[in-house]
Design a protein around this motif. Structure first.
Motif, PDB file in Angstrom:
ATOM      1  N   GLN A  48       6.718   8.691   2.815  1.00 36.34           N
ATOM      2  CA  GLN A  48       7.854   8.076   2.516  1.00 36.34           C
ATOM      3  C   GLN A  48       8.698   8.652   0.658  1.00 36.34           C
ATOM      4  O   GLN A  48       7.699   9.796   0.328  1.00 36.34           O
ATOM      5  CB  GLN A  48       7.435   6.731   1.842  1.00 36.34           C
ATOM      6  N   LEU A  63       4.511   1.874  -2.735  1.00 40.28           N
ATOM      7  CA  LEU A  63       2.977   1.296  -1.905  1.00 40.28           C
ATOM      8  C   LEU A  63       3.110   0.051  -2.071  1.00 40.28           C
ATOM      9  O   LEU A  63       2.939  -0.609  -0.895  1.00 40.28           O
ATOM     10  CB  LEU A  63       2.780   1.137  -3.545  1.00 40.28           C
ATOM     11  N   ALA A  66       4.401   0.723   1.225  1.00 42.90           N
ATOM     12  CA  ALA A  66       2.998   1.276   1.904  1.00 42.90           C
ATOM     13  C   ALA A  66       2.646  -0.408   2.809  1.00 42.90           C
ATOM     14  O   ALA A  66       1.376   0.042   3.621  1.00 42.90           O
ATOM     15  CB  ALA A  66       2.060   2.293   1.881  1.00 42.90           C
ATOM     16  N   ILE A  69       3.564  -1.035   6.359  1.00 44.64           N
ATOM     17  CA  ILE A  69       3.039  -0.183   6.810  1.00 44.64           C
ATOM     18  C   ILE A  69       1.806  -0.255   6.936  1.00 44.64           C
ATOM     19  O   ILE A  69       1.448  -0.170   8.445  1.00 44.64           O
ATOM     20  CB  ILE A  69       3.739   1.550   6.466  1.00 44.64           C
ATOM     21  N   ILE A  78      -0.568   7.431   5.527  1.00 44.44           N
ATOM     22  CA  ILE A  78       0.127   7.164   4.504  1.00 44.44           C
ATOM     23  C   ILE A  78       0.129   7.756   3.504  1.00 44.44           C
ATOM     24  O   ILE A  78      -0.577   7.795   2.710  1.00 44.44           O
ATOM     25  CB  ILE A  78       0.501   5.356   4.855  1.00 44.44           C
ATOM     26  N   GLN A  80       3.527   9.796   0.121  1.00 46.17           N
ATOM     27  CA  GLN A  80       3.783   9.433   0.091  1.00 46.17           C
ATOM     28  C   GLN A  80       4.763  11.132  -1.007  1.00 46.17           C
ATOM     29  O   GLN A  80       3.796  11.857  -1.824  1.00 46.17           O
ATOM     30  CB  GLN A  80       4.099   8.671  -1.738  1.00 46.17           C
ATOM     31  N   VAL A 100      -3.667  -0.603  -1.317  1.00 48.04           N
ATOM     32  CA  VAL A 100      -3.140  -0.127  -0.218  1.00 48.04           C
ATOM     33  C   VAL A 100      -4.214   0.810   0.805  1.00 48.04           C
ATOM     34  O   VAL A 100      -4.232   0.278   1.924  1.00 48.04           O
ATOM     35  CB  VAL A 100      -1.844   0.843  -0.549  1.00 48.04           C
ATOM     36  N   SER A 104      -5.617  -0.891   4.706  1.00 45.53           N
ATOM     37  CA  SER A 104      -5.275   0.659   5.629  1.00 45.53           C
ATOM     38  C   SER A 104      -6.536   1.102   6.046  1.00 45.53           C
ATOM     39  O   SER A 104      -6.093   1.839   6.699  1.00 45.53           O
ATOM     40  CB  SER A 104      -4.530   1.464   4.908  1.00 45.53           C
ATOM     41  N   LEU A 108      -4.331   6.318   2.756  1.00 47.40           N
ATOM     42  CA  LEU A 108      -3.728   6.352   1.837  1.00 47.40           C
ATOM     43  C   LEU A 108      -3.764   7.878   1.320  1.00 47.40           C
ATOM     44  O   LEU A 108      -4.979   8.359   1.379  1.00 47.40           O
ATOM     45  CB  LEU A 108      -3.580   5.672   0.327  1.00 47.40           C
TER      46      LEU A 108
END
Lengths: 348, 360
Positions: A48, A63, A66, A69, A78, A80, A100, A104, A108
């Motif tokens: 992203q 975030l 995220a 996502i 995921i 950035q 996050v 997930s 991250l």
């Protein structure tokens, strides 16, 4: 160094002048894209990108998004590229990144950059000149927040008492990637032992010398960088033939690069002055030069494979394959991703 | 009467991975949507050893992705950071959810405010509200106050010179973002002065809550003389548009005995943590704690209790927790289903024939 990983991006969620869309459409499209990509486990990461107060709605809250996502996917990481860390409150980033990461299941990859636009620093009432200490102190706040026990940090910029940030991330250490445009940022990242994301404007020779500088600096400061990733953003597009890929992607890419160079003002002349839209010839020349670099990863699968292998030969081990161009037919865009996932990455 | 589920319990559970805790909360959200709830709520807790959720916006985005129609109530802490961050995050969640967000700002406790070097003063909360409203509005804005300086207009930012304003982007999908408040007496005072819907503290008894809901009890009870509320041009109870929400501990099962059996230990554990945080006085036993405070029982008992809150406090939006971290998630889903089938219709279906009411 290992095998070359390929992530895709970079999702900015802009409703542009040439491709205006409802923001809900853009945010929902990102979620659909994420699910599409998640089925091909060959694509390692979704990347992203962030800006604030930009006229076309460039996504400001990576975030938070995220979280959407993460809920939509099971495998893909995921990342950035990048969260403009010096424009944020580091303690807030620490909290959100940990959630996050938990949500997930440890997917991250936190990519951080200094930020550079005056308008953004001014909007947040942060003196742009403090961006380096904000960044460095912020990294320390992140590390203390994610470690066991209280933060207890007394810096010049951030002061955090003996509070215990919860939850902690699921990964023992959330991988931190740092945008490294230029020699000093590369050296700074190497001293931190952070992964890096190199500029999309670098030629293969420049990439090699930047990678060398990173490892040399790490060696000099005796930092263990055996697990770090050396990433680079490269625009790319895959179609059945080179001609199709060029005709589909190049006009949009030319427009995107010109708008970024002129609008964001990160192109500077020999005097260090930013080059804006008031100097169109210089902008065109800069965009054309960049296109020559990116053309090597735009084409049929064999050509893109060759282009990626060239990048791998410089010591880079993660490519952010930049496929997000404006106003391209969705069917062709998804086909490009599919070819990348099935006809390119498995043969690296 | 409208109904929400939450705030969802996203807390540490032994023998369960973190990912499963979030997944349970997301499944409960989907179940609430399916069984006819109007909204699902998520709060955030900072510096709490048992909480897995220190970011309401991250979880709200996840709920937005998993659901299609149900509104998402997001309860972020206010007064801690530049309110622009909150405005931006809320706008993103509103767009992911196609305009389903309710922003219910949470006024932090003293200790959380200290941890962030923030403030929970009424002045700060009001200032944050002003920034949020300007940021979500259609026009570029500036805001200069004791707490915010937007934009800074610093001489060093030469490229931004002369603009004097900023525009927070993207804008929310909704024309007007629903803005509510939750928290202590400060939240109540600010909500009253700003004309915002307000959740009284869930840990208080019905009697204790009366002080927070006094204004609404007048306007909702037809037996009393009608008094128009301050922020709504109503002339009667039926024309009043004001939202009067209440969050409660609720648990429902086919029999009252079963509901108590399932809920007692779960809610007791939660409230012990409130006692250890200093939010609540220690209690002798569950019976004493539950009296006039929790809604636990079979459908008829729950309906009867909710009517009491409606009559005594004037509420018209009930957010029922139903979700407790140390309860088996299957029991929570069953409770969501039963509440949706047996309780919500009672308040939503005017003129529901008794023969239909009895069918589950």
């Amino acid at each position: 160094m290992g095998k070359l990983e390929v992530g895709v991006g970079i999702w900015s969620l802009q409703s542009t002048k040439t491709g205006p869309r409802h923001f809900s459409y853009l945010y929902n499209e990102l979620i659909e894209d994420a699910q599409f990509i998640d089925q091909y486990q060959s694509i390692s990461t979704i990347w992203q990108t962030e800006h604030h107060f930009w006229y076309d709605g460039y996504c400001p809250s990576l975030l938070t998004v995220a979280g959407g996502i993460a809920a939509a996917t099971k495998h893909v990481r995921i990342g950035q590229s990048c969260l403009l860390f010096s424009e944020h409150n580091a303690l807030r980033v620490a909290h959100q990144a940990a959630v996050v990461d938990q949500l997930s299941g440890g997917r991250l990859d936190l990519g951080l950059a200094l930020g550079y636009r005056d308008n953004e620093f001014d909007g947040f009432n942060i003196d742009r000149r403090t961006r380096v200490p904000r960044f460095d102190e912020g990294i320390e706040v992140l590390r203390r927040s994610w470690a066991d026990g209280p933060v207890n940090f007394d810096g010049d910029v951030f002061k955090v008492p003996d509070v215990n940030v919860t939850p902690k991330p699921i990964q023992k250490e959330i991988p931190i990637w740092v945008a490294a445009v230029g020699e000093n940022p590369i050296k700074r990242a190497a001293k931190l032992g952070a992964s890096i994301i190199l500029s999309d404007a670098l030629t293969l020779d420049q990439l090699s010398s930047h990678v060398e500088l990173y490892y040399k600096t790490a060696d000099e400061f005796k930092v263990d960088v055996s697990k770090v990733k050396i990433g680079v953003l490269r625009r790319g597009w895959v179609a059945e033939t080179n001609e199709e890929a060029h005709s589909e992607a190049l006009p949009s890419l030319r427009f995107l690069l010109r708008e970024q160079l002129g609008g964001w003002r990160y192109l500077v002349d020999e005097k260090g002055e930013p080059v804006g839209f008031d100097r169109p010839k210089e902008l065109d020349a800069a965009a054309a030069k960049l296109i020559r670099t990116h053309e090597r990863t735009i084409g049929k699968p064999e050509r893109v494979l060759r282009g990626l292998k060239e990048i791998a030969s410089t010591g880079v081990n993660h490519v952010i394959f930049g496929t997000r161009f404006d106003s391209l037919p969705r069917k062709k865009y998804l086909r490009s991703l599919e070819l990348l996932a099935t006809e390119v990455i498995p043969y690296l | 009467m409208r109904f929400g589920l939450g705030p969802l319990s996203i807390e540490k559970v032994s023998n369960k991975t973190h990912v499963d805790v979030y997944e349970d909360a997301l499944e409960q959200s989907v179940a609430a949507e399916w069984w006819g709830f109007d909204s699902v709520w998520v709060d955030e807790k900072n510096f709490s050893s048992s909480s897995f959720n220190s970011s309401a916006s991250v979880i709200a985005a996840a709920i937005a992705q998993r659901t299609e129609f149900v509104r998402i109530g997001m309860m972020p802490l206010m007064g801690l950071v530049n309110a622009i961050y909150l405005a931006e995050e809320a706008a993103c969640v509103d767009n992911i959810s196609n305009g389903r967000l309710i922003f219910a700002g949470q006024v932090p406790s003293d200790s959380i405010a200290r941890g962030w070097a923030g403030s929970n003063s009424p002045e700060r909360i009001q200032d944050d509200i002003q920034v949020l409203r300007k940021a979500w509005g259609g026009n570029p804005f500036s805001h200069h106050s004791e707490f915010h300086n937007i934009p800074g207009e610093m001489a060093v930012h030469t490229i931004a010179a002369g603009l004097h304003k900023i525009s927070v982007q993207p804008k929310p999908a909704q024309l007007t973002m629903p803005l509510w408040l939750t928290g202590n007496a400060t939240a109540s005072d600010v909500a009253h002065s700003e004309g915002l819907p307000y959740f009284g503290p869930a840990i208080l008894t019905r009697t204790e809550l009366k002080a927070f809901y006094q204004e609404h009890t007048q306007s909702s009870n037809p037996a009393k003389k009608f008094t128009a509320c301050s922020d709504c041009n109503c002339t009667s109870v039926s024309s009043c548009q004001r939202i009067v929400p209440l969050a409660r501990e609720v648990f429902i099962a086919p029999t009252t005995e079963k509901a108590h059996e399932l809920a007692e230990s779960a809610i007791t554990e939660l409230y012990k943590s409130f006692v250890s945080n200093g939010d609540l006085k220690d209690f002798k036993d569950f019976k004493e704690l539950a009296k006039n405070r929790f809604i636990i029982g079979d459908p008829d008992t729950c309906i009867e209790e909710i009517y009491k809150y409606q009559e005594e406090l004037g509420i018209n939006y009930m957010v029922a927790r139903l979700s407790y971290h140390n309860m088996h998630p299957g029991e929570t889903i069953k409770a969501i289903q039963l509440f949706g089938k047996a309780v919500i219709p009672e308040f939503r279906m005017f003129g529901l024939p008794d023969e239909i009411r009895k069918v589950l």
